[in-house]
Design a protein around this motif. Structure first.
Motif, mmCIF file in Angstrom:
data_model
loop_
_atom_site.group_PDB
_atom_site.id
_atom_site.type_symbol
_atom_site.label_atom_id
_atom_site.label_comp_id
_atom_site.label_asym_id
_atom_site.label_seq_id
_atom_site.Cartn_x
_atom_site.Cartn_y
_atom_site.Cartn_z
ATOM 1 N N VAL A 85 0.928 -1.214 0.102
ATOM 2 C CA VAL A 85 0.040 0.089 -0.033
ATOM 3 C C VAL A 85 0.679 1.416 0.005
ATOM 4 O O VAL A 85 0.607 2.205 -1.023
ATOM 5 C CB VAL A 85 -0.979 0.092 1.260
ATOM 6 N N GLY A 99 0.887 4.250 -2.756
ATOM 7 C CA GLY A 99 1.154 5.723 -2.695
ATOM 8 C C GLY A 99 2.249 6.540 -3.134
ATOM 9 O O GLY A 99 1.890 7.408 -3.887
ATOM 10 N N GLY A 155 -1.302 6.528 0.854
ATOM 11 C CA GLY A 155 -1.433 5.016 1.476
ATOM 12 C C GLY A 155 -1.312 4.942 3.123
ATOM 13 O O GLY A 155 -0.699 3.818 3.476
#
Length: 392
Positions: A57, A61, A131
């Motif tokens: 994640v 981002g 993220g």
């Protein structure tokens, strides 16, 4: 007899990617390269073990794909075409990855960006874009799937606050989300609420035993007298049109994502057919195999051409909901057929997790259903053609 060197990418047959502008191609290649290094090595194991690769994640981002089509608040402000191509590369790895990015950017972030207050945007959008936080979108309920007007989750005024009661199901990212956009009926119609994790009375439970989207978190959300301040309401969202607008954003990504899953399945079939020798020759040299490969390649190219056309309409602010429905209807159905057909070329090895076609086929069964079933999108297109609404 060999005619020429085989194509590395079946989409090169009609030179469809050649019409994509250089900037968008560069973004697509960057996403593909990052996923090749960090997602592809782990995705088969994640699918096998029902694990979402949450460690990816922050990298997503950094890559800028979370809410990439939104402007400001740490978002990249990319074109619809660039976003679509990123979705294509994500789903070429696994539908679970594209689903995460779609829910994060096109449902959670878009709902805040389009309908939220300035305070809500400032608090959540930069974190979600990096993220550093994860979002989910709570609309579907046990008794309200294709008919969202039947949602029973309810929010009632209590003094200056709201009290939320009800439940949601089949919510992607639900069990790991830091914030949920939740839709509920009120005395003024359907409204959206921003519900942070940790709010008393808000709990989640992950859905297990899935045969599809196993590398994705899917959850139930429960709201037991959840008290929310008036500032939790999305001020710009009044009525069912608001959540449906969010779903149109996510469906657009699916139009491209399905092409990615189909492309990866077909590439796996091409590579296997070239290396697998039976009766003294590669399987790819047999007429029946070539018939399958040729048919799938033409259908895949058609699906990408449709996706590119819809992206141009979206970038020109001309894309209509029924056009998105036509794209999801055609491209997901096509992708399911390509993934299944690709599996047959692998023979018995096609059911092994070592190869991607059956994993894609299983995942696409969920994609075929969520954010509007095949039947619903057929009726949306039918209504546009005839002017007659057939849902009721």
């Amino acid at each position: 007899m060999s005619v020429r060197s085989p194509l590395n990418d079946p989409l090169d047959l009609l030179e469809v990617p050649a019409d994509v502008p250089a900037e968008e191609r560069a973004i697509q290649q960057t996403v593909r390269d990052v996923l090749a290094d960090h997602a592809r090595p782990v995705i088969a194991d994640c699918f096998e073990n029902h694990r979402f690769p949450r460690e990816l994640v922050p990298r997503l981002g950094e890559l800028g794909v979370l809410g990439m089509h939104l402007d400001g608040y740490g978002c990249a402000g990319s074109s619809a075409l660039a976003y679509g191509l990123a979705c294509m590369e994500l789903e070429a790895v696994d539908s679970g990855l594209r689903s995460f990015v779609s829910v994060q950017g096109s449902l959670s972030m878009f709902s805040l960006h389009r309908f939220g207050s300035e305070e809500q945007k400032q608090e959540w959008l930069p974190q979600l874009a990096k993220g550093a936080a994860i979002g989910c979108f709570g609309l579907t309920e046990p008794d309200a799937g294709s008919d969202p007007s039947g949602i029973r989750t309810r929010a009632e005024r209590r003094g200056g606050d709201w009290v939320l009661r009800g439940s949601k199901t089949w919510i992607t990212n639900g069990g790991i989300a830091d914030v949920a956009t939740v839709w509920a009926t009120t005395e003024d119609g359907v409204r959206g609420f921003v519900v942070p994790r940790g709010t008393p009375g808000f709990v989640t439970r992950d859905i297990t035993g899935k045969l599809s989207l196993r590398a994705s978190v899917t959850s139930e959300l429960f709201f037991d007298d959840v008290r929310l301040p008036d500032s939790a309401v999305l001020p710009g969202a009044k009525g069912l049109r608001a959540p449906l607008t969010c779903l149109d954003e996510a469906r657009f990504g699916i139009v491209f994502g399905a092409v990615g899953a189909a492309r990866d399945a077909l590439q796996a079939a091409l590579a296997y057919a070239d290396s697998r020798v039976q009766f003294g020759r590669p399987v790819s040299g047999f007429q029946l195999t070539q018939r399958k490969l040729a048919g799938m390649t033409v259908e895949l190219s058609t699906a990408l051409l449709l996706a590119l056309h819809l992206a141009r309409l979206k970038d020109a602010d001309r894309l209509r909901p029924e056009q998105i429905s036509a794209g999801k209807l055609h491209n997901v159905r096509t992708a399911v057929e390509i993934a299944r057909e690709s599996r047959t070329i692998l023979g018995g090895n096609g059911i092994s997790g070592e190869y991607s076609p059956l994993r894609h086929a299983n995942n696409l069964e969920s994609v075929l259903t969520y954010e509007g079933t095949e039947e619903v999108h057929t009726l949306v297109v039918g209504a546009a053609l005839t002017g007659l609404q057939s849902f009721r």
